[in-house]
Design an enzyme around this catalytic site. Structure first.
Site, PDB file in Angstrom:
ATOM      1  N   ARG A 222      -3.775  -5.024  -2.884  1.00 29.82           N
ATOM      2  CA  ARG A 222      -3.241  -3.881  -3.638  1.00 29.82           C
ATOM      3  C   ARG A 222      -1.768  -4.053  -3.988  1.00 29.82           C
ATOM      4  O   ARG A 222      -1.346  -3.832  -5.118  1.00 29.82           O
ATOM      5  CB  ARG A 222      -3.421  -2.598  -2.818  1.00 29.82           C
ATOM      6  CG  ARG A 222      -4.830  -2.054  -2.853  1.00 29.82           C
ATOM      7  CD  ARG A 222      -4.917  -0.822  -1.976  1.00 29.82           C
ATOM      8  NE  ARG A 222      -4.775  -1.178  -0.589  1.00 29.82           N
ATOM      9  CZ  ARG A 222      -5.753  -1.183   0.295  1.00 29.82           C
ATOM     10  NH1 ARG A 222      -6.953  -0.822  -0.047  1.00 29.82           N
ATOM     11  NH2 ARG A 222      -5.528  -1.542   1.547  1.00 29.82           N
TER      12      ARG A 222
ATOM     13  N   ARG B  89      -7.248 -14.859   0.360  1.00 28.75           N
ATOM     14  CA  ARG B  89      -8.390 -15.266   1.180  1.00 28.75           C
ATOM     15  C   ARG B  89      -9.539 -15.725   0.279  1.00 28.75           C
ATOM     16  O   ARG B  89     -10.215 -16.692   0.543  1.00 28.75           O
ATOM     17  CB  ARG B  89      -8.879 -14.073   2.009  1.00 28.75           C
ATOM     18  CG  ARG B  89      -8.270 -14.037   3.388  1.00 28.75           C
ATOM     19  CD  ARG B  89      -8.643 -12.770   4.076  1.00 28.75           C
ATOM     20  NE  ARG B  89      -8.242 -11.619   3.254  1.00 28.75           N
ATOM     21  CZ  ARG B  89      -8.213 -10.368   3.692  1.00 28.75           C
ATOM     22  NH1 ARG B  89      -8.561 -10.097   4.921  1.00 28.75           N
ATOM     23  NH2 ARG B  89      -7.835  -9.372   2.915  1.00 28.75           N
TER      24      ARG B  89
ATOM     25  N   SER C 118       5.991  -7.971   3.844  1.00 27.79           N
ATOM     26  CA  SER C 118       4.725  -7.755   4.580  1.00 27.79           C
ATOM     27  C   SER C 118       4.996  -7.551   6.074  1.00 27.79           C
ATOM     28  O   SER C 118       5.240  -6.416   6.503  1.00 27.79           O
ATOM     29  CB  SER C 118       3.763  -8.912   4.318  1.00 27.79           C
ATOM     30  OG  SER C 118       4.269 -10.135   4.806  1.00 27.79           O
ATOM     31  N   ARG C 119       5.018  -8.619   6.827  1.00 31.83           N
ATOM     32  CA  ARG C 119       5.403  -8.542   8.238  1.00 31.83           C
ATOM     33  C   ARG C 119       6.257  -9.774   8.540  1.00 31.83           C
ATOM     34  O   ARG C 119       5.982 -10.872   8.026  1.00 31.83           O
ATOM     35  CB  ARG C 119       4.180  -8.553   9.163  1.00 31.83           C
ATOM     36  CG  ARG C 119       3.387  -7.245   9.181  1.00 31.83           C
ATOM     37  CD  ARG C 119       4.151  -6.102   9.844  1.00 31.83           C
ATOM     38  NE  ARG C 119       3.398  -4.857   9.890  1.00 31.83           N
ATOM     39  CZ  ARG C 119       3.451  -3.892   8.971  1.00 31.83           C
ATOM     40  NH1 ARG C 119       4.221  -4.022   7.904  1.00 31.83           N
ATOM     41  NH2 ARG C 119       2.747  -2.795   9.120  1.00 31.83           N
TER      42      ARG C 119
ATOM     43  N   GLU D 109      11.764  -6.866  15.015  1.00 34.75           N
ATOM     44  CA  GLU D 109      12.480  -5.656  14.569  1.00 34.75           C
ATOM     45  C   GLU D 109      12.733  -4.708  15.733  1.00 34.75           C
ATOM     46  O   GLU D 109      11.872  -4.575  16.592  1.00 34.75           O
ATOM     47  CB  GLU D 109      11.640  -4.927  13.509  1.00 34.75           C
ATOM     48  CG  GLU D 109      11.440  -5.766  12.268  1.00 34.75           C
ATOM     49  CD  GLU D 109      10.494  -5.115  11.265  1.00 34.75           C
ATOM     50  OE1 GLU D 109      10.146  -3.932  11.432  1.00 34.75           O
ATOM     51  OE2 GLU D 109      10.104  -5.809  10.325  1.00 34.75           O
TER      52      GLU D 109
ATOM     53  N   HIS E 141      13.154  -2.586   6.917  1.00 30.13           N
ATOM     54  CA  HIS E 141      11.728  -2.210   6.819  1.00 30.13           C
ATOM     55  C   HIS E 141      11.557  -0.863   6.091  1.00 30.13           C
ATOM     56  O   HIS E 141      11.062   0.104   6.678  1.00 30.13           O
ATOM     57  CB  HIS E 141      11.082  -2.155   8.215  1.00 30.13           C
ATOM     58  CG  HIS E 141       9.581  -2.328   8.160  1.00 30.13           C
ATOM     59  ND1 HIS E 141       8.864  -2.996   9.121  1.00 30.13           N
ATOM     60  CD2 HIS E 141       8.667  -1.898   7.247  1.00 30.13           C
ATOM     61  CE1 HIS E 141       7.576  -2.974   8.810  1.00 30.13           C
ATOM     62  NE2 HIS E 141       7.432  -2.307   7.678  1.00 30.13           N
TER      63      HIS E 141
END
Ligand code: DGY
Length: 317
Positions: free
Chosen positions: A155, A176, A235-236, A265, A283
């Site tokens: 998304r 993926r 993202s992370r 973080e 973030h």
């Protein structure tokens, strides 16, 4: 009356909706909740509206005997032990969809901040260093007509591509699975990760953090990138091996990076602070007033449905 605990000070709409049906307690000061505190909450409350900083590992989850639903205030849910929730059919929900545009906008603002050295230029002016117009002052890089590599065309990746349509970029993506609809909409080309890294001027990461994506980008991958490439991550943090990225940025192996997320973080490796070619955000990918309210509403609605005996709307598995 059923009881709900909200682990962070989120927009009031959640509390308001939940209070119509349940007893609600909010951790208004955002005080740190230890492992013991989370277990206690799980034995006392019927629902927990959690945040991504609350780590629910197997040990904690197995002791949360009362909680029927964990409504995570995020689209990402890597703060839960995924295998454990799957195996034990624990209800965990997230907030997909509503934050895609906002997070894509954050990624784009990072991209421009890095490419046109916006933060560095602002600092330059504030420090009183500007002596007048100068043709070679703070030269940056254009974005238009460049090759954009999207890692994770879900998304948020999709919205990122959509918003940059006017910049006439060649779009490569790695996912993926191939997404023929994405390819058709953006004339995008599916690539293996290495190929994407070699060919892109801009690489933006939009994957969830899983055991497969942890350290997806290390020195080996960064070495494949162009010398003047820009890397954006909303993202992370742990998708990138931060030490390797810092080294590459210090040695100008790539042009720059825009980061909204970090490995540990809120602790930031202080070597980042020395880097002019890097823009750092705390973030705030989904941090618009509207989006954070929608996230709060979704989390509350999931809780209401489950505690009233219905199905959650946004079950993660
Ligand atoms: C998410 O939703 O996963 C973001 O990181 C926080 O909004």
């Amino acid at each position: 009356m059923k009881k709900v605990y909200i682990t962070m000070n989120i927009p009031e709409i959640a509390e308001k909706l939940l209070k119509e049906e349940f007893e609600v307690v909010v951790n208004t000061d955002n005080k740190f909740l230890s492992k013991e505190a989370l277990i206690q909450l799980g034995c006392e409350y019927d629902a927990i509206l959690s945040a991504l900083t609350n780590i629910f590992d197997e040990d904690i989850l197995s002791k949360c005997t009362k909680t029927k639903i964990f409504a995570n205030y995020a689209v990402g849910f890597n703060n839960f032990d995924i295998d454990y929730i799957k195996e034990n059919s624990i209800i965990v929900t997230n907030t997909p969809g509503v934050l895609s545009d906002t997070t894509a906008e954050t990624a784009i603002s990072l991209l421009f901040a890095v490419s046109r050295r916006v933060v560095e230029a602002d600092r330059f002016v504030r420090e009183g260093k500007w002596e007048g117009f100068s043709p070679k002052l703070l030269l940056g890089k254009d974005i238009y007509n460049k090759t954009l590599g999207i890692i994770g065309a879900g998304r948020i990746g999709h919205r990122f591509a959509e918003k940059l349509r006017g910049f006439h970029m060649k779009i490569l993506y790695h996912n993926r699975e191939r997404d023929l609809c994405f390819e058709k909409s953006f004339n995008a080309e599916y690539c293996e990760l290495d190929d994407l890294l070699k060919r892109s001027d801009i690489v933006t990461i939009h994957v969830p953090l899983t055991e497969k994506t942890r350290y997806m980008i290390t020195k080996k991958e960064i070495d494949l990138m162009k010398d003047d490439a820009i890397l954006i991550n909303t993202s992370r943090g742990s998708v990138i091996k931060e030490e390797d990225l810092i080294e590459a940025l210090e040695n100008k192996k790539i042009y720059g990076a825009g980061l909204d997320v970090f490995e540990d973080e809120p602790n930031i490796n202080s070597r980042f602070f020395e880097l002019n070619n890097t823009v750092l955000l705390p973030h705030i990918g989904s941090a618009s007033k509207e989006t954070r309210e929608m996230m709060a509403t979704i989390a509350a609605k999931n809780i209401i449905r489950v505690l009233k005996g219905g199905e959650p709307i946004n079950l993660v598995y």
